[in-house]
Enzyme design. Structure first.
Site, PDB file in Angstrom:
ATOM      1  N   CYS A 158       0.834  -1.207   0.000  1.00 48.55           N
ATOM      2  CA  CYS A 158       0.000   0.000   0.000  1.00 48.55           C
ATOM      3  C   CYS A 158       0.872   1.263   0.000  1.00 48.55           C
ATOM      4  O   CYS A 158       1.544   1.540  -0.985  1.00 48.55           O
ATOM      5  CB  CYS A 158      -0.976  -0.033   1.166  1.00 48.55           C
ATOM      6  SG  CYS A 158      -2.386   1.081   0.934  1.00 48.55           S
ATOM      7  N   HIS A 217      -3.670  -5.533   1.315  1.00 47.63           N
ATOM      8  CA  HIS A 217      -3.470  -5.804   2.736  1.00 47.63           C
ATOM      9  C   HIS A 217      -4.017  -7.190   3.073  1.00 47.63           C
ATOM     10  O   HIS A 217      -4.893  -7.717   2.386  1.00 47.63           O
ATOM     11  CB  HIS A 217      -4.229  -4.778   3.583  1.00 47.63           C
ATOM     12  CG  HIS A 217      -3.673  -3.405   3.534  1.00 47.63           C
ATOM     13  ND1 HIS A 217      -2.456  -3.069   4.098  1.00 47.63           N
ATOM     14  CD2 HIS A 217      -4.184  -2.263   3.004  1.00 47.63           C
ATOM     15  CE1 HIS A 217      -2.240  -1.777   3.917  1.00 47.63           C
ATOM     16  NE2 HIS A 217      -3.264  -1.269   3.261  1.00 47.63           N
TER      17      HIS A 217
END
Length: 481
Positions: free
Chosen positions: A330, A427
């Site tokens: 991310c 994630h």
């Protein structure tokens, strides 16, 4: 009629989140339909809900303890700090603003309506709701417009149990002092107290326990010993991250950014016997290792500056010269590119920041926030993986031609030409046992073959057992109204 009870803390980090998780599991095992609720949370460790929003990771864990999928009503107000003085405000799962701390005080009163709206839906759907406060009601300077502690408790008529942390010392003053500073009407909401994190023989605190009960007039619900297995559950606060985990010969170093986010991505790796995980903090050099992970960040450009202040950019260059690997997740993925642009000032002042240049990609911050659970295929191994996206920004460039994964056939993430630097927006990928095993096998690591999900559930069961053994769980549930 559905009921509710609230756990508030005599201070921050007294263990409220774990107490609520344990009570949720204990109530569920009694055959009750139970749901967790936290009116307001401040955390950069967030989870994507089944209804497409985001809530604090602690409430997602509590939902799991209750046997539920997480939904946005479990944490209707989430504050995600972006700077020392400002935070993103998420209401019922959706970002509504970024405000300075001083301005949030003016916004708070308008948030009680969605808080009570979410609470009402949960209460209507379940036998009991177990509520977690935020910080401490002793912070009476924040009482005006409060939605997190006594302001909520009184508005929703929810009785309170006050938890104190004896591990820090001064627990008698914590609890007695809280009563002393509270408005009498607020203090009247408290139906009892609980001592948490005791080390040693609990009977040694008998005199102190009786003194608290006498001085406050409140009922004691028990002295709960320190629960060591808490380290095996996702942490909510980066301050709770362990320094490291000794294990096997494959060495992983993860950078602890100043605005680190979704750091529970690392938990499944920490439980692998073939892996040694080190959390690298400010002022520390990246140690000699096999893999460096750049985790998520709530402020990509700010943490790029933080990374360079620590000299980690130089350490990463040396790590790659030695043949090491790098994984960015991310915000960490965005940092690996050539540049991060934020022309509208979404995460801070408008502008752009040079990236690390380890991937041939560029990122542009956008106002649209992507929140989704995804199923993907790992490009290198063909292993299926489950994860979630929770980010702003679009990333593109030549290295996207070598994707990390494919989602419904579309490329996700990027890999460098030499295969040693990887970036992904996904994630939670390591929580999947099959993917984690395939990923580690590709790095020459023998996976332990453990189920991460089963490990978390077993710890939640032990947590409920722990509370049943040392606290009056039945009394706390009966207190609910």
């Amino acid at each position: 009629m559905s009921r509710a009870v609230m756990i508030q803390g005599a201070g921050s980090n007294v263990g409220k989140s774990l107490l609520v998780a344990g009570l949720c599991r204990a109530a569920r095992r009694r055959g009750l339909s139970v749901a967790p609720f936290k009116p307001q949370n401040m955390s950069n460790n967030a989870a994507v809900t089944v209804d497409g929003g985001e809530i604090g990771r602690a409430q997602a864990l509590q939902a799991r303890a209750a046997g539920l999928e997480p939904v946005v009503d479990m944490n209707p107000v989430l504050l995600k700090p972006e700077t020392e003085t400002g935070a993103q405000v998420v209401v019922q799962g959706r970002r509504v603003a970024t405000v300075k701390a001083r301005d949030y005080a003016a916004l708070k009163p308008s948030l009680m309506a969605p808080v009570l709206d979410s609470f009402g839906r949960l209460k209507a759907a379940h036998d009991i709701v177990i509520v977690e406060g935020a910080g401490s009601p002793a912070e009476v300077n924040l009482r005006a417009g409060d939605i997190a502690n006594m302001g909520f408790a009184r508005a929703a008529d929810v009785p309170v149990i006050l938890a104190g942390d004896i591990d820090r010392g001064g627990v008698i003053a914590q609890i007695v002092g809280t009563q002393a500073v509270l408005d009498p009407a607020d203090a009247a909401m408290i139906g009892g107290f609980l001592i948490n994190k005791f080390r040693g023989d609990p009977s040694l605190f008998d005199d102190g326990y009786r003194l608290i009960a006498k001085r406050t007039g409140w009922r004691g619900f028990g002295v709960v010993p320190f629960f060591a297995d808490a380290a095996k559950l996702p942490a909510e606060d980066a301050l709770d991250l362990p320094r490291g985990q000794a294990g096997g010969g494959f060495r992983v170093a993860a950078l602890v950014f100043s605005r680190i986010a979704n750091f529970d991505d690392l938990d499944p790796l920490a439980q692998e016997t073939g892996v040694s995980l080190t959390m690298v903090r400010a002022g520390e050099a990246i140690p000699d290792c096999d893999l460096v992970i750049l985790p998520g960040s709530k402020s990509t450009r700010g943490d790029l500056a933080f990374l360079r202040e620590q000299g980690w950019d130089l350490d990463l260059a040396a790590h790659l010269r030695r043949g090491g690997r790098v994984l960015g997740i991310c915000g960490g993925y965005q940092m690996l590119g050539r540049v991060v642009r934020d022309p509208e000032g979404i995460e801070g002042p408008p502008g752009e920041t040079p990236g690390l240049g380890l991937l041939d990609v560029e990122t542009v911050m956008t106002r649209d926030k992507r929140l989704s659970r995804v199923s993907a295929i790992h490009a290198a191994s063909g292993a299926p993986l489950e994860g979630y996206e929770i980010h702003i920004g679009r990333t593109d460039g030549a290295d996207r031609a070598r994707p990390f994964a494919r989602i419904e056939g579309e490329a996700e993430g990027a890999v460098s030409a030499d295969g040693r630097v990887t970036g992904s927006y996904l994630h939670g990928m390591f929580a999947g046992d099959a993917f984690r095993a395939a990923y580690l096998a590709g790095l020459g690591v023998e996976p332990a073959g453990r189920s991460y999900s089963a490990t978390v559930d077993a710890v939640l069961d032990r947590l409920a057992d722990h509370l049943e053994a040392h606290a009056d769980v039945a009394g706390m549930l009966v207190l609910a109204r």
